[in-house]
Design an enzyme around this catalytic site. Structure first.
Site, PDB file in Angstrom:
ATOM      1  N   HIS A  36       6.036  -3.139  -8.834  1.00  0.00           N
ATOM      2  CA  HIS A  36       6.432  -3.067  -7.423  1.00  0.00           C
ATOM      3  C   HIS A  36       6.166  -4.408  -6.738  1.00  0.00           C
ATOM      4  O   HIS A  36       7.053  -4.974  -6.069  1.00  0.00           O
ATOM      5  CB  HIS A  36       5.643  -1.959  -6.726  1.00  0.00           C
ATOM      6  CG  HIS A  36       5.914  -1.851  -5.255  1.00  0.00           C
ATOM      7  ND1 HIS A  36       6.812  -0.955  -4.724  1.00  0.00           N
ATOM      8  CD2 HIS A  36       5.403  -2.533  -4.190  1.00  0.00           C
ATOM      9  CE1 HIS A  36       6.858  -1.086  -3.404  1.00  0.00           C
ATOM     10  NE2 HIS A  36       6.004  -2.035  -3.060  1.00  0.00           N
ATOM     11  N   GLU A  37       4.953  -4.916  -6.902  1.00  0.00           N
ATOM     12  CA  GLU A  37       4.594  -6.176  -6.260  1.00  0.00           C
ATOM     13  C   GLU A  37       5.360  -7.352  -6.866  1.00  0.00           C
ATOM     14  O   GLU A  37       5.633  -8.336  -6.178  1.00  0.00           O
ATOM     15  CB  GLU A  37       3.084  -6.416  -6.375  1.00  0.00           C
ATOM     16  CG  GLU A  37       2.218  -5.351  -5.716  1.00  0.00           C
ATOM     17  CD  GLU A  37       2.534  -5.146  -4.237  1.00  0.00           C
ATOM     18  OE1 GLU A  37       3.024  -6.090  -3.585  1.00  0.00           O
ATOM     19  OE2 GLU A  37       2.296  -4.030  -3.725  1.00  0.00           O
ATOM     20  N   HIS A  40       8.503  -7.860  -4.844  1.00  0.00           N
ATOM     21  CA  HIS A  40       8.250  -8.640  -3.626  1.00  0.00           C
ATOM     22  C   HIS A  40       8.036 -10.113  -3.967  1.00  0.00           C
ATOM     23  O   HIS A  40       8.554 -11.014  -3.289  1.00  0.00           O
ATOM     24  CB  HIS A  40       7.003  -8.114  -2.912  1.00  0.00           C
ATOM     25  CG  HIS A  40       7.166  -6.746  -2.315  1.00  0.00           C
ATOM     26  ND1 HIS A  40       8.240  -6.373  -1.540  1.00  0.00           N
ATOM     27  CD2 HIS A  40       6.352  -5.652  -2.370  1.00  0.00           C
ATOM     28  CE1 HIS A  40       8.103  -5.124  -1.146  1.00  0.00           C
ATOM     29  NE2 HIS A  40       6.968  -4.662  -1.645  1.00  0.00           N
TER      30      HIS A  40
END
Length: 367
Positions: A36-37, A40
């Site tokens: 997920h990170e 980003h």
């Protein structure tokens, strides 16, 4: 010290209740958060935004190193993580930095791109995991019939115990759980295998009571058959694995969205909400069963993370996306005071939900 104490406590309790398989929970959750990170991170890097910290976990840093002006960190509490961008600080909602490599100077569209990348990577990861699952094969109940209900559509048509369902309306049926999605109150054709002989049956299912995905009794079209209990390994290979991955991703995403809607309107009781203990319980038991089932659970959790992070709650990616959509529509940013109040309110909502879900977990564990 507090975060280290909690880490040790989590490990002790985890190994006590789930043995070595508890490591699967930590590894799965850490990997899903990392992915997920990573979304980003890569989106921010592609726009030239400086990433100050990439952390897996919260709390005290256990291990860290600096590479190209980014601190990569493994922190004590594994159930979370974050990417800290220059010019963005959720703990200081009004904070801005006007340097050229800052998040603050980006347009609203570019900010949405970075914010959406995290949840998108979770959905992408689930899709990849489903492809892998399809090729590895997953154990399911076979289509062999164990028992037939009296006066059911199957009994009236002449279907017998030990018959094996091969297809419904020309569609190949590989496992017992696939049968229900092909049933309606319209006439259908079923091909069964009876001692090596293929036999065609034309029948119309009857309406009955069955459970939906949320454990609620609802009217359902039924054949009136139950499984024999024999297992079969179902494979989806080649291009078929892509269709399988897409179908499973859509099905899981739809189920999550429906579940959220049912919770909001009160159609599903809030006591069904689960937290980290439920997640640990499910992943640990999946690890004890099979690697493929663990991957399946990981895919479901990844989709959960992706969908839930898109909810329009301040402090989540979806909340920040909503603020930027406001800016695009009204050509001005959300007023500073409103932004701060909404951000702190979102933080309070998330903390309350986490505590409530954990409370539910504890009650279930004591039952």
């Amino acid at each position: 010290m507090k975060s280290l104490f909690f880490l040790i406590l989590i490990l002790i309790l985890g190994f006590k209740f789930y043995s070595i398989e508890f490591l699967a929970t930590i590894l799965v959750i850490s990997f899903l958060i990392f992915f997920h990170e990573l979304g980003h991170f890569l989106a921010a890097k592609s726009l030239g935004v400086k990433v100050e910290i990439f952390s897996i976990g919260f709390g005290k840093s256990l291990l860290e190193f600096n590479f190209k002006n980014t601190i990569y960190r493994l922190s004590a509490l594994p159930f979370g993580g974050y990417v800290k961008l220059k010019g963005q600080d959720d703990m200081r909602p009004g904070f801005e930095n006007l340097d050229p490599d800052s998040y603050s100077v980006l347009s609203a569209f570019k900010k949405i791109y970075i914010l959406f990348a995290g949840p998108f990577f979770n959905l992408l990861l689930a899709f990849i995991l489903y492809i892998l699952i399809g090729n590895l094969g997953i154990q399911k109940l076979s289509t062999q019939i164990g028992a037939i209900a009296p006066n059911s559509a199957a009994q009236i048509a002449g279907i017998k115990p030990d018959d094996t369902i091969l297809s419904i309306n020309g569609v190949k049926i590989q496992s017992f759980d696939e049968i229900s999605k092909h049933l309606s109150l319209k006439p259908l054709n079923i091909v069964i295998d009876r001692n090596g002989e293929k036999i065609n049956f034309n029948l119309t299912p009857k309406i009955g009571q069955g459970y939906n995905d949320f454990g609620q009794l609802v009217p359902k079209a039924q054949l009136g058959v139950s499984p024999k209990g024999t297992d079969v390994l179902v494979f989806h290979t080649g291009l078929q694995s892509l269709n399988y991955a897409l179908d499973e991703s859509i099905k899981a995403s739809t189920l999550i969205v429906k579940g959220i809607a049912k919770l909001i309107v009160g159609d599903v009781e809030a006591k069904n909400l689960g937290g980290i203990i439920t997640m640990a319980n499910i992943t640990s038991k999946a690890a004890q069963t099979s690697f493929t089932l663990l991957l399946f659970i990981a895919a479901l959790i990844s989709i959960n993370l992706g969908i839930l992070n898109l909810l329009p709650i301040p402090m989540l990616d979806g909340g920040h996306i909503l603020f930027n959509i406001y800016e695009i529509i009204f050509r001005r940013k959300v007023p500073q005071k409103a932004f701060e109040y909404l951000s702190y309110g979102g933080m309070a909502i998330l903390l309350s939900l986490m505590l409530f879900a954990t409370f539910n977990d504890i009650l279930r564990a004591l039952q």
